[in-house]
Scaffold this motif. Structure first.
Motif, short mmCIF file in Angstrom:
data_model
loop_
_atom_site.label_atom_id
_atom_site.label_comp_id
_atom_site.label_asym_id
_atom_site.label_seq_id
_atom_site.Cartn_x
_atom_site.Cartn_y
_atom_site.Cartn_z
N ALA A 286 0.83 -1.20 0.00
CA ALA A 286 0.00 0.00 0.00
C ALA A 286 0.86 1.26 0.00
N ALA A 287 1.97 1.23 0.76
CA ALA A 287 2.87 2.38 0.80
C ALA A 287 3.46 2.66 -0.57
N ALA A 288 3.70 1.62 -1.37
CA ALA A 288 4.24 1.82 -2.71
C ALA A 288 3.25 2.59 -3.59
N PHE A 289 1.95 2.33 -3.45
CA PHE A 289 0.96 3.10 -4.20
C PHE A 289 1.00 4.58 -3.81
N VAL A 290 1.18 4.85 -2.53
CA VAL A 290 1.26 6.24 -2.08
C VAL A 290 2.55 6.90 -2.58
N ALA A 291 3.65 6.16 -2.55
CA ALA A 291 4.92 6.70 -3.04
C ALA A 291 4.84 7.02 -4.53
N GLY A 292 4.19 6.13 -5.29
CA GLY A 292 4.02 6.41 -6.71
C GLY A 292 3.17 7.64 -6.95
N THR A 293 2.12 7.81 -6.17
CA THR A 293 1.27 9.00 -6.30
C THR A 293 2.03 10.25 -5.90
N ALA A 294 2.86 10.16 -4.87
CA ALA A 294 3.69 11.30 -4.48
C ALA A 294 4.63 11.71 -5.61
N ALA A 295 5.14 10.72 -6.35
CA ALA A 295 5.99 11.03 -7.50
C ALA A 295 5.20 11.78 -8.57
N LEU A 296 3.94 11.39 -8.78
CA LEU A 296 3.09 12.11 -9.74
C LEU A 296 2.89 13.56 -9.31
N VAL A 297 2.61 13.77 -8.03
CA VAL A 297 2.38 15.12 -7.53
C VAL A 297 3.64 15.96 -7.66
N ARG A 298 4.78 15.40 -7.34
CA ARG A 298 6.02 16.17 -7.40
C ARG A 298 6.43 16.47 -8.84
N ALA A 299 5.97 15.65 -9.78
CA ALA A 299 6.22 15.94 -11.19
C ALA A 299 5.25 16.98 -11.72
N HIS A 300 3.99 16.88 -11.32
CA HIS A 300 2.94 17.77 -11.84
C HIS A 300 2.94 19.13 -11.15
N LEU A 301 3.30 19.16 -9.88
CA LEU A 301 3.31 20.40 -9.09
C LEU A 301 4.68 20.55 -8.44
#
Length: 398
Positions: A286-301
């Motif tokens: 589950a933490a890996a899904f959150v880490a992947g989403t954090a990568a999306l946010v840091r790329a987009h914003l």
């Protein structure tokens, strides 16, 4: 996002829970007897057996339930995480794993993954789709730096986790995913987390272990601790695993607190060898899904700090006892600001207001000019009327 997609999700959901942790295989279909059997990826293996992850001969063509429930495809319309480096502190990552080739930096022991767990998590975070498989990671444009947080058999220690975090930060990671849930912290581990925060790196970790510790009798050897590390540290995003119904699986340690929840039961992914699929369970997944989403946010914003990224992930999550991760909302929601920015918008230039002492004389001068103009106008109109009257009557007006 779980409720609107539940019907579609159920059609391809794996019938695998935490109870399957000891099974050699697990089914990715809604019925354990109706679908192909996938090898289970445990978080550790028995050193005495010396058995490493085997090649999976099976690919699952359908999109896994976790990706459907999180609507990863919609999130990837905003960004795929390009340009963001994610650290994976686990059992290592196979550099040539399916969907990760060319985007993994791993050296020494971190390039060897006997257990397969680190490669599985790296795939959840950043694997791209491969022919014949419906699986893809959350941020398929991101890159991965692999660091060991365990020995070769998957047994973690605070010292190895601290070293892994430090190495990932030094390599330039903007997000670090840690798979370990340790019963106690240490000074080096706290120092590594403080260093990550100082370098604006977001650390994500499971709020509880993937399985409960057992004694030789098969029962829990001791009461579970109130908190697990590094998830309990300030600034670290702690994650709880949920099943397809949004509930925490039975028989798995329940943490006192978690910041976010994400899929972690019967999750389809990749292994260190071949192109076949595997399945894994637990809060580390589950933490890996959150880490992947954090990568999306840091790329987009990219203007957001690590702390602001964590706040956005939590503020945009779906309401539940533990907020459910929502990648699309994290990328698209406009959040209210706590206070206006101290710096003015460079595209907006407003004249400075004149001091009150200058406004008063100017007001009187303007009023006087208007009065004089009115008097002159009225006089001119009066003279014009008199002249017209004289021409008509032949009289000379006084």
């Amino acid at each position: 996002m779980l409720a609107p997609l539940l019907g579609a999700v159920l059609a391809v959901a794996p019938a695998v829970g935490a109870s399957a942790a000891g099974d050699a295989t697990a089914s990715p279909s809604a019925s354990a007897s109706a679908g192909p059997q996938l090898p289970l990826t445990p978080s550790s293996v028995d050193p005495e057996s010396g058995t490493c992850a085997k090649v999976s001969p099976t690919q699952v063509g359908a999109t896994p339930w976790a990706q459907l429930s999180l609507d990863v495809a919609q999130a990837n319309k905003y960004t795929r995480g390009d340009g963001v480096l994610v650290g994976v502190v686990d059992t290592g990552v196979a550099p040539q794993a399916a969907g990760l080739a060319g985007r993994v930096h791993a050296a020494g022991a971190a390039a060897q993954d006997c257990v397969g767990h680190g490669t599985f998590l790296a795939g959840v975070i950043a694997a791209s789709a491969v022919p014949g498989s419906g699986f893809a990671g959350v941020a398929p444009g991101a890159r991965v730096v692999a660091e060991r947080g365990t020995d070769q058999w998957g047994r973690p220690s605070a010292e190895l986790v601290a070293q892994g975090i430090e190495a990932a930060v030094a390599a330039g990671a903007k997000v670090v995913d840690v798979s370990a849930a340790l019963s106690a912290d240490t000074a080096p581990l706290r120092a590594a987390l403080e260093h990550a925060a100082a370098k604006d790196v977001l650390v994500v970790a499971p709020a509880a272990p993937d399985t409960a510790p057992e004694s030789s009798s098969g029962q829990s050897s001791e009461p579970p601790p109130a908190s697990y590390w590094p998830a309990a540290a300030d600034g670290v995003v702690s994650v709880l695993d949920v099943d397809i119904n949004g509930a925490h699986p039975d028989g798995v340690p329940q943490p006192v607190h978690a910041d976010l929840a994400a899929p972690g039961d019967g999750i389809t992914g990749i292994g260190p060898k071949g192109t076949g699929n595997y399945v894994a369970n637990g809060a580390s997944v589950a933490a890996a899904f959150v880490a992947g989403t954090a990568a999306l946010v840091r790329a987009h914003l990219p203007h957001l700090t690590a702390a602001q990224t964590a706040t956005r992930l939590e503020a945009t999550a779906a309401h539940a006892s533990v907020p459910l991760l929502d990648p699309s909302a994290a990328l698209s929601t406009v959040l209210p600001t706590a206070a206006p920015s101290a710096a003015p918008d460079p595209a907006l230039h407003l004249p400075e207001p004149a001091p009150t002492s200058r406004l008063v004389p100017r007001a009187w001068a303007l009023a006087g000019a208007c009065l004089l103009l009115g008097v002159l106008t009225a006089g001119a109109m009066t003279v014009a009327r008199l002249r017209t009257s004289r021409r008509r009557t032949g009289r000379n007006p006084a």
